[in-house]
Enzyme design. Structure first.
Site, short mmCIF file in Angstrom:
data_model
loop_
_atom_site.label_atom_id
_atom_site.label_comp_id
_atom_site.label_asym_id
_atom_site.label_seq_id
_atom_site.Cartn_x
_atom_site.Cartn_y
_atom_site.Cartn_z
N GLY A 54 0.95 -1.16 0.25
CA GLY A 54 -0.08 -0.12 0.04
C GLY A 54 0.86 1.29 0.12
O GLY A 54 1.83 1.27 0.93
N ALA A 55 0.46 2.16 -0.96
CA ALA A 55 1.41 3.31 -1.17
C ALA A 55 1.97 3.98 0.06
O ALA A 55 3.14 4.27 0.35
CB ALA A 55 0.87 4.15 -2.23
N ARG A 94 10.56 -1.17 -4.68
CA ARG A 94 9.38 -1.38 -5.50
C ARG A 94 8.90 -0.07 -6.19
O ARG A 94 9.11 0.99 -5.76
CB ARG A 94 7.79 -1.59 -4.58
N GLN A 207 -5.52 -9.04 -1.85
CA GLN A 207 -5.52 -8.07 -0.72
C GLN A 207 -7.11 -7.59 -0.39
O GLN A 207 -7.22 -7.21 0.74
CB GLN A 207 -4.75 -6.60 -1.27
N ASP A 248 -1.34 4.35 -6.18
CA ASP A 248 0.02 4.28 -6.01
C ASP A 248 0.87 5.43 -6.54
O ASP A 248 1.74 5.65 -6.14
CB ASP A 248 0.51 2.93 -6.37
O1 MRU Z 1 0.60 -4.24 -4.37
P1 MRU Z 1 0.02 -3.51 -3.35
O2 MRU Z 1 -1.02 -4.13 -2.42
O3 MRU Z 1 0.85 -2.46 -2.54
O4 MRU Z 1 -0.82 -2.52 -3.98
C1 MRU Z 1 -1.79 -1.52 -3.38
C2 MRU Z 1 -2.66 -0.83 -3.99
O5 MRU Z 1 -2.97 -1.00 -5.36
C3 MRU Z 1 -3.51 0.24 -3.15
O6 MRU Z 1 -4.66 0.37 -3.85
C4 MRU Z 1 -2.73 1.39 -3.44
O7 MRU Z 1 -1.45 1.29 -2.71
C5 MRU Z 1 -3.47 2.87 -2.62
S1 MRU Z 1 -3.14 2.36 -0.77
C6 MRU Z 1 -4.06 3.51 0.35
#
Ligand code: MRU
Length: 369
Positions: A54-55, A94, A207, A248
């Site tokens: 998550g970003a 990442r 997720q 992200d």
């Molecule tokens: O691969 P991830 O689980 O890190 O991807 C997360 C997402 O795509 C979320 O929607 C995004 O980071 C927004 S988090 C508030």
């Protein structure tokens, strides 16, 4: 946010040992395991292998990674080259979430003229703590600004259930508190609005099924898990009132990178005249890229994440192969939704349209770049 009534964050600094603690999200919802990050490499592994994801949370973890870099430096005089190269390694963990480089650069900027180790530790620690608090507060404000969107729909529906569809996990686990996409939902729930969430399972790592469903359940918010491809059908049958997702990386022109499959939800929402909102803190804007489809780096992950599925049986977590063992798979982790499909951005400063002009009106200090 609470887990079994206990206040929790997905990351925190252990004030006694100096180590960083995280919830290992790979193990949720079946096990709540806390892991210690002591070295920069622990931090990089946690980001790459998605113990944390998550970003905003990736950003906060990266900030604490810089703190760990100075904490572990062997002598009293921090070498500039060492710090630069550790920051570079963390930022490469990442590629898609811009929050990672934003947060690492922010801590680095505070440290770049400090060579004394004790002073550097204290500055890095303070800045990383501050970023964590800032992101929590930004998400709280996103909730406050997003609440009227849900409230208006509830009024239009004379108090009948407002059905929100979300994709992936953009909840407190992905941030620090409240979440981005979930913050308006929690605010609406707390305000007594009848709200229900359609939760996309979000293949391949689920997720939605594992994390969003768990989070909403812990808070007592009504929700229903659906397959990733069910959204279009539900929209055609008036079962979705609005879509809210996280992101992200969002260009200053309004193109939105988010978990793979988000673009298809946006297309379906447009076809059905359903509002499609993206909730984000300003740390997720990329102020340099203007064409998201062309220029946002899209992470490709291990194909085995598609070929194997993880689940729980008889108290054990198992991973099982679901495809022919030798079939190739391609695992694109994100896609880009063009600005024209986005109804609006819900940010810590308010709501704006998905255009460079409107975004910069909300963040005028960024137009000077
Ligand atoms: O691969 P991830 O689980 O890190 O991807 C997360 C997402 O795509 C979320 O929607 C995004 O980071 C927004 S988090 C508030």
């Amino acid at each position: 946010m609470s887990n079994n009534g206990e206040k929790r964050r997905p990351i925190w600094r252990d004030k006694e040992t100096g180590s960083i603690k995280i919830i290992d999200q790979r193990r949720l919802p079946h096990e709540l395991i806390v892991v210690d990050l002591q070295l920069v490499n622990d931090c990089i592994t946690a980001i790459q292998d998605m113990y944390v994801r998550g970003a905003p949370l990736i950003g906060v973890t990266g900030a604490y990674g810089v703190y760990l870099a100075v904490l572990n430096f062997p002598t009293q005089e921090i070498e500039a080259d060492y710090l630069i190269s550790e920051c570079r390694r963390i930022k490469a963990a990442r590629p898609t979430a811009v929050n990672l480089s934003w947060a690492v650069d922010r801590v680095y900027d505070k440290l770049k003229h400090i060579s004394n180790k004790d002073q550097a530790i204290s500055v890095a620690q303070q800045e990383a703590d501050l970023i964590a608090e800032l992101e929590a507060e930004n998400c709280r404000k996103i909730g406050a600004h997003g609440l009227p969107v849900i409230r208006n729909i509830s009024r239009e529906k004379d108090g009948r259930t407002v059905n929100v569809l979300t994709h992936c996990n953009a909840g407190w686990l992905a941030c620090v508190e409240y979440g981005t996409a979930t913050a308006p939902i929690y605010a609406a729930f707390d305000a007594g609005i009848d709200v229900h969430v359609w939760v996309d399972e979000t293949r391949p790592l689920n997720q939605g099924a594992r994390l969003t469903a768990w989070e909403l359940g812990q808070q007592g918010v009504k929700h229903t898990l659906i397959t990733d491809n069910a959204g279009g059908h539900l929209m055609q049958h008036a079962k979705v009132d609005l879509v809210i997702v996280g992101t992200d990386r969002t260009t200053f022109t309004g193109d939105v990178a988010n978990k793979i499959g988000t673009y298809l939800k946006a297309l379906a929402a447009k076809d059905n005249q359903i509002p499609f909102y993206v909730a984000l803190p300003s740390s997720t804007f990329d102020w340099h890229i203007n064409d998201g489809v062309k220029d946002i780096p899209i992470e490709e992950r291990d194909p085995n994440e598609i070929k194997f599925v993880q689940g729980r049986k008889a108290g054990k977590t198992l991973s099982v192969l679901i495809s022919p063992a030798d079939s190739p798979a391609a695992n694109f982790a994100f896609d880009v939704t063009p600005a024209r499909l986005v109804t609006g951005f819900i940010t810590e400063r308010g709501i704006c349209k998905a255009s460079a002009q409107d975004i910069k009106q909300l963040f005028p200090e960024k137009s000077k770049r």
